[in-house]
Write an enzyme that holds these catalytic residues in place. Structure first.
Site, short mmCIF file in Angstrom:
data_model
loop_
_atom_site.label_atom_id
_atom_site.label_comp_id
_atom_site.label_asym_id
_atom_site.label_seq_id
_atom_site.Cartn_x
_atom_site.Cartn_y
_atom_site.Cartn_z
CB CYS A 263 -28.32 34.96 -82.25
SG CYS A 263 -27.11 35.18 -80.94
CB CYS B 259 -22.39 33.03 -84.04
SG CYS B 259 -21.82 34.65 -83.49
CG HIS C 248 -19.56 32.07 -79.19
ND1 HIS C 248 -19.67 31.14 -80.21
CD2 HIS C 248 -20.24 33.17 -79.62
CE1 HIS C 248 -20.38 31.66 -81.20
NE2 HIS C 248 -20.73 32.89 -80.86
#
Length: 404
Positions: free
Chosen positions: A390, A91, A360
């Site tokens: 995160c 991520c 995302h």
């Protein structure tokens, strides 16, 4: 040792974010990447030869575009002298591409580098690792790269059999965060993203994508993930993902980030080189930090990462005008804010939405956030911003930027 050079970020752009299987599903990752690189050249008017390299982030690659930074650069019209490569920090990949570009510029290895992030989760591969050894009577097992990556990201010693959702539920139990609090945050995220859409706040950062179709091409110029029609009642009616195995489960698709398709890019250079190229810097990199923790508590890894980045910058949370914290899950956002002592309704936190509402697209998210941050900061008449997220597997990145 040579003193590190100052680094600025110029012209951060992004495509709209598409839903999984949605408007951008037929557009390969390479085409998304090429589209945003081409737009970056057109809007800045710079000579491609002025770019030393393209650093690309992608979490779910295929061999249709190996080392996608290089391939996308070639397809976008850069010369063969422009280098490129690909990285993966899950991520945090997009932000890591920016930071790698910054380190090259800071140390004088390069003068101008493009950081690129791209993901087509709609086209994440199904794969086999047994095929080259022959096919047994049972046939070949195809693994889904999306789900498999979440199960293996902690390695053998730190298994994550229930993926990131299981880790989110652990934080829910540890911090005592209710389903209602998560749904309230998710609703607020959608409301802010929709408001930004309707006001045109995203327009300057967006690059439309032309999608071929049987009845002609369609131009996609809006994020597909924000929902204007959602409500607390609608969110409250969704089933929990782990409800069958965890009686107290609260995490749903509605209070989690989406699976999405998008690309984003920016130019990283020095103020002097920017002036020579006719670029207008939007942000200056002040500091950054990376942190690791237990993969099952990855959602709160932004806490130590951000704390260290702020310490290196010599500032506190009270000094920040904008806090961009990626919403992997509402529960992990609430846990991080609780540890920082920042109110969940603080208007500085994701004022234009984030992962739950905008989406995302793993490799693109860090630069998508940067593009939104860069355009939001002057609109808020702000000076200092924090970007942090995160990272599945127990990591987090954080960077402090100053309005240039």
């Amino acid at each position: 040792m040579t003193e590190l050079r100052e680094v600025v970020v110029c012209s951060p752009l992004r495509t709209p974010v598409g839903r999984m299987g949605g408007a951008l599903a037929t557009v390969p990752a390479l085409e998304l990447a090429t589209t945003v690189l081409t737009a970056l050249l057109e809007r800045t008017g710079i000579d491609p030869a002025a770019i030393d390299g393209v650093i690309a982030a992608q979490g779910y690659p295929t061999m249709e575009a190996p080392a996608i930074g290089r391939v996308a650069a070639l397809d976008a019209g850069f010369g063969v002298e422009t280098t490129g490569y690909q990285l993966d920090r899950r991520c945090g990949s997009g932000l890591q591409a920016v930071l790698n570009a910054a380190m090259e510029v800071q140390t004088g290895v390069a003068d101008a580098v493009i950081a690129l992030g791209v993901e087509s989760m709609s086209n994440a591969p199904l794969y086999t690792v047994e095929g080259r050894r022959g096919v047994s009577g049972a046939g070949l097992l195809l693994r889904d790269a999306l789900s498999r990556g979440r199960e293996t990201v902690g390695g053998r010693r730190f298994p994550t059999p229930e993926g990131n959702v299981g880790a989110a539920e652990l934080l829910r139990a540890e911090y005592g965060i209710s389903r209602e609090a998560q749904d309230v945050l998710a609703l607020r995220s959608h409301q802010r993203a929709v408001a930004a859409q309707e006001s045109g706040a995203f327009d300057a950062e967006l690059v439309p994508v032309e999608v071929p179709g049987r009845r002609g091409s369609v131009l996609i110029d809006r994020d597909e993930h924000p929902r204007a029609d959602t409500s607390l009642a609608a969110l409250g009616g969704l089933r929990t993902i782990l409800g069958r195995s965890v009686a107290e489960a609260t995490v749903t698709a509605g209070n989690s980030s989406g699976q999405n398709d998008a690309a984003a890019a920016c130019i990283v250079t020095t103020p002097q080189r920017a002036a020579e190229l006719g670029l207008v810097p939007m942000l200056r990199l002040v500091s950054w930090a990376v942190a690791g923790n237990d993969p099952l508590r990855f959602g709160v890894a932004p806490v130590p990462a951000a704390n260290l980045a702020l310490e290196r910058a010599g500032i506190r949370f009270d000094d920040l005008d904008l806090i961009e914290l990626n919403e992997a899950f509402a529960v992990q956002v609430l846990a991080c804010l609780a540890d920082w002592g920042v109110d969940a309704e603080d208007p500085r936190v994701n004022p234009r939405g984030s992962g739950i509402s905008i989406g995302h697209p793993i490799g693109a998210t860090g630069i998508r956030m940067l593009a939104t941050l860069a355009h939001a900061l002057p609109a808020l008449d702000g000076s200092l911003a924090l970007e942090t997220m995160c990272i599945g597997g127990g990591q987090a990145l954080a960077a402090v930027f100053e309005r240039a």
